[in-house]
Design a protein around this motif. Sequence first.
Motif, mmCIF file in Angstrom:
data_model
loop_
_atom_site.group_PDB
_atom_site.id
_atom_site.type_symbol
_atom_site.label_atom_id
_atom_site.label_comp_id
_atom_site.label_asym_id
_atom_site.label_seq_id
_atom_site.Cartn_x
_atom_site.Cartn_y
_atom_site.Cartn_z
ATOM 1 N N ASN A 34 0.803 -1.219 0.000
ATOM 2 C CA ASN A 34 0.000 0.000 0.000
ATOM 3 C C ASN A 34 0.842 1.279 0.000
ATOM 4 N N LEU A 35 1.823 1.329 -0.889
ATOM 5 C CA LEU A 35 2.591 2.561 -1.042
ATOM 6 C C LEU A 35 1.717 3.701 -1.566
ATOM 7 N N LYS A 36 0.578 3.333 -2.104
ATOM 8 C CA LYS A 36 -0.377 4.350 -2.552
ATOM 9 C C LYS A 36 -0.771 5.263 -1.402
ATOM 10 N N TRP A 37 -0.893 4.696 -0.204
ATOM 11 C CA TRP A 37 -1.254 5.496 0.978
ATOM 12 C C TRP A 37 -0.172 6.545 1.241
ATOM 13 N N ILE A 38 1.077 6.115 1.210
ATOM 14 C CA ILE A 38 2.184 7.044 1.455
ATOM 15 C C ILE A 38 2.258 8.102 0.360
ATOM 16 N N LEU A 39 2.036 7.675 -0.886
ATOM 17 C CA LEU A 39 2.040 8.612 -2.006
ATOM 18 C C LEU A 39 0.995 9.710 -1.797
ATOM 19 N N GLU A 40 -0.231 9.325 -1.491
ATOM 20 C CA GLU A 40 -1.313 10.306 -1.335
ATOM 21 C C GLU A 40 -1.085 11.196 -0.111
ATOM 22 N N TYR A 41 -0.610 10.586 0.979
ATOM 23 C CA TYR A 41 -0.381 11.367 2.189
ATOM 24 C C TYR A 41 0.777 12.341 1.991
ATOM 25 N N ALA A 42 1.864 11.869 1.370
ATOM 26 C CA ALA A 42 3.048 12.720 1.160
ATOM 27 C C ALA A 42 2.728 13.924 0.274
ATOM 28 N N LYS A 43 1.824 13.746 -0.676
ATOM 29 C CA LYS A 43 1.398 14.864 -1.519
ATOM 30 C C LYS A 43 0.679 15.921 -0.683
ATOM 31 N N LYS A 44 -0.157 15.469 0.256
ATOM 32 C CA LYS A 44 -0.938 16.383 1.084
ATOM 33 C C LYS A 44 -0.085 17.056 2.158
ATOM 34 N N LYS A 45 0.947 16.349 2.620
ATOM 35 C CA LYS A 45 1.762 16.838 3.742
ATOM 36 C C LYS A 45 3.229 16.945 3.303
ATOM 37 N N PRO A 46 3.577 17.966 2.544
ATOM 38 C CA PRO A 46 4.945 18.080 2.016
ATOM 39 C C PRO A 46 6.009 18.278 3.088
ATOM 40 N N ASP A 47 5.599 18.645 4.300
ATOM 41 C CA ASP A 47 6.573 18.838 5.382
ATOM 42 C C ASP A 47 6.923 17.535 6.098
ATOM 43 N N ASP A 48 6.146 16.487 5.867
ATOM 44 C CA ASP A 48 6.439 15.180 6.447
ATOM 45 C C ASP A 48 7.324 14.391 5.483
ATOM 46 N N GLN A 49 8.416 13.868 5.988
ATOM 47 C CA GLN A 49 9.364 13.150 5.137
ATOM 48 C C GLN A 49 9.235 11.639 5.333
ATOM 49 N N PHE A 50 9.380 10.898 4.211
ATOM 50 C CA PHE A 50 9.254 9.440 4.236
ATOM 51 C C PHE A 50 10.483 8.797 3.606
ATOM 52 N N ALA A 51 10.925 7.716 4.212
ATOM 53 C CA ALA A 51 12.011 6.898 3.657
ATOM 54 C C ALA A 51 11.463 5.489 3.447
ATOM 55 N N ILE A 52 11.650 4.959 2.246
ATOM 56 C CA ILE A 52 11.084 3.654 1.881
ATOM 57 C C ILE A 52 12.201 2.711 1.465
ATOM 58 N N SER A 53 12.251 1.546 2.107
ATOM 59 C CA SER A 53 13.238 0.535 1.748
ATOM 60 C C SER A 53 12.530 -0.750 1.379
ATOM 61 N N GLY A 54 13.071 -1.481 0.418
ATOM 62 C CA GLY A 54 12.496 -2.767 0.053
ATOM 63 C C GLY A 54 12.933 -3.190 -1.322
ATOM 64 N N LYS A 55 12.755 -4.459 -1.580
ATOM 65 C CA LYS A 55 13.129 -5.020 -2.873
ATOM 66 C C LYS A 55 11.880 -5.327 -3.672
ATOM 67 N N ALA A 56 11.824 -4.823 -4.891
ATOM 68 C CA ALA A 56 10.686 -5.104 -5.765
ATOM 69 C C ALA A 56 10.750 -6.547 -6.245
#
Length: 357
Positions: free
Chosen positions: A204-226
Amino acid sequence: MFIINGSFLCRNLTGIERFAFEICKQLDLLIKKDEIWMYIPQNSKNNPEYKNIKIIKSNKPLKNFPLWDHFTFSKFVKKHQGISLDFSNITPLFNPGFVFLHDIYAKLYPEDFKSFKDRLRKAYMCFMYKHIAKKAKKIFTVSDFSRSQISSTYDVPEEKITVIPNGWEHFKSVKPDTSIFKSFPLLQKKNFFFTLGSLQKRKNLKWILEYAKKKPDDQFAISGKAINGMESNELSKLNELPNVILLGYLSDDSVKGLMQNCKAFIFPSYYEGFGIPPLEALSVGARIIISNAASLPEIYKKSAYYIDPDNTDISLSKLLLKPVDSPDEVLKYYTYKNAAKMLYEELKSFVEESKNS
């Protein structure tokens, strides 16, 4: 005699493979010498050392997982009149035995499998789910949630399915590496939300995508292997956001360093049979923000902050102001040591029943 399918040793130790590796390590401390065997491919890359589990290395390399599982491994089990024990959502076609079925994701979310490769993978996974449900001698799974879904979907009596959960002790021996902050200077300690997992759609990276767009001051780091053919559609869009950093696949050392220094670990999955990363995060003192879906509330109870995996109209900073329970009870119960004890009792019980029948 039980013979463990060692094919998991040919994969990276994440998720199911981590579970298999760690529970076998603990099982080795409980059993008698050579009471359980493990048959491993010639080209396995994570060869363990055991005191009591007897490792037998094949003279054949693993080139194809289904061929190994259903022919090479199955033939070995039959030759030695054993019972297969598999940790990876499969059991041999011709000699089905004891098997861990962690979840039935492909059956319940077929729309997540879009490409031709995806659909082939889904078809094989669903075939295995059904084969396990109908033919396995015993089914293990990792949560009450998964047991209920397997039972209702495939009409399997719940008493045929035993819950043996995951653990976190492997993280104790990991030495945190904070050099990741030099490699990614935009990351500031205690000022970012961190997430980890195989980059599948259900994460559900879609959740992070939508939230990060709304909250540009909140920073996210994503790790993982596709996983080939199963990447989230949001990866390329996330890469375009200035407040999201895609870290790629990281070592456990770097992951621990990030977990210890994040504002909170976030896990917005809409489907999980268990979900190990939040347990790892709790073990190093991180706060966890997880979705209120699937098995996650069952596992983490009141030690987590919960979000709706379909709703980003919230403030994570405000959410973190609320109190949560200590994770001590969760960490005490969900251990590989406890899981290995449960598994060994099940194996011994089957042997005794077989002798008396």
